[in-house]
Enzyme design. Sequence first.
Site, PDB file in Angstrom:
ATOM      1  N   HIS A   1      -6.022   1.245  -4.006  1.00 49.18           N
ATOM      2  CA  HIS A   1      -5.050   0.792  -3.002  1.00 49.18           C
ATOM      3  C   HIS A   1      -4.496  -0.576  -3.378  1.00 49.18           C
ATOM      4  CE1 HIS A   1      -7.867  -1.886  -0.365  1.00 49.18           C
ATOM      5  NE2 HIS A   1      -8.346  -1.803  -1.589  1.00 49.18           N
TER       6      HIS A   1
ATOM      7  N   CYS B   1       0.822  -1.220   0.000  1.00 46.00           N
ATOM      8  CA  CYS B   1       0.000   0.000   0.000  1.00 46.00           C
ATOM      9  C   CYS B   1       0.851   1.263   0.000  1.00 46.00           C
ATOM     10  CB  CYS B   1      -0.969  -0.023   1.177  1.00 46.00           C
ATOM     11  SG  CYS B   1      -0.191   0.015   2.820  1.00 46.00           S
TER      12      CYS B   1
ATOM     13  N   HIS C   1      -2.810   1.240   7.150  1.00 48.53           N
ATOM     14  CA  HIS C   1      -3.031   1.098   5.711  1.00 48.53           C
ATOM     15  C   HIS C   1      -3.186   2.494   5.120  1.00 48.53           C
ATOM     16  CE1 HIS C   1      -3.968  -1.147   2.109  1.00 48.53           C
ATOM     17  NE2 HIS C   1      -5.176  -0.631   1.994  1.00 48.53           N
TER      18      HIS C   1
END
Length: 237
Positions: free
Chosen positions: A153, A93, A141
């Site tokens: 993502h 990510c 994240h």
Amino acid sequence: MSAIDAVNRIQEIQQTFVALQTGTVGSASATASESFTGALAGALANTQTGTAGTAGSAGSAGSVTGQDIVADARKYLGVPYVFGGTTSSGMDCSGLVQTVLKDVGISSPRLVSGESTLGTAVPSLADAQPGDLIVLKNNEHIVIYAGDDKVIHAPDVGRNVSEVPNWLTDADIETIRRVAPSTSAAASPASSASALSSSQMTQLLSAIQGSLGGASSTTSGSGSLSSLLSLLQGGAL
């Protein structure tokens, strides 16, 4: 006042000044006119170069928009998740975010914890714009807001970079970061590029006054030049 408006105004003043020379020695009038034209050309060259340079530097630093970030992120759709990856062969990510920002010319830290400090904070999801970075609680994240309530993502092992409906709420979010100006803000430097600043207009007026100072003594009215310069300055600044 824009550069074009300044030129038009100065041309009007030049015509008026030359008209005031009527009845004086022809060579003096011609010299004054030539001097005026030379000073005008030189001063405008300096001011316009300076203005363009300012716009150029602003453009290189602020021309990236959130839409540019989203468009670049979409190039990586389908890339497999690889922990620690930052290439089209695989990325995680934060690797996706770092790579996308690098593509558009923005330096970024490698980890989510560093990326969560980039740019400026956005108050809530309601204020999010395409290209904003959304960081989950505890920096677990990071995703890129794509607009229309969607995000891009790199999800997790066994999955690919994807654009999906946003599942987050403000309660899930640590911070939202805006790393590129809005479209209107990015466009403003370009719109100001044609305007003469106060310092540039002062330079222009000084050059004209210097070139005509000697000739002004030959006019029928000694205050005519000063009046004309005051007229230009009053309308320009």
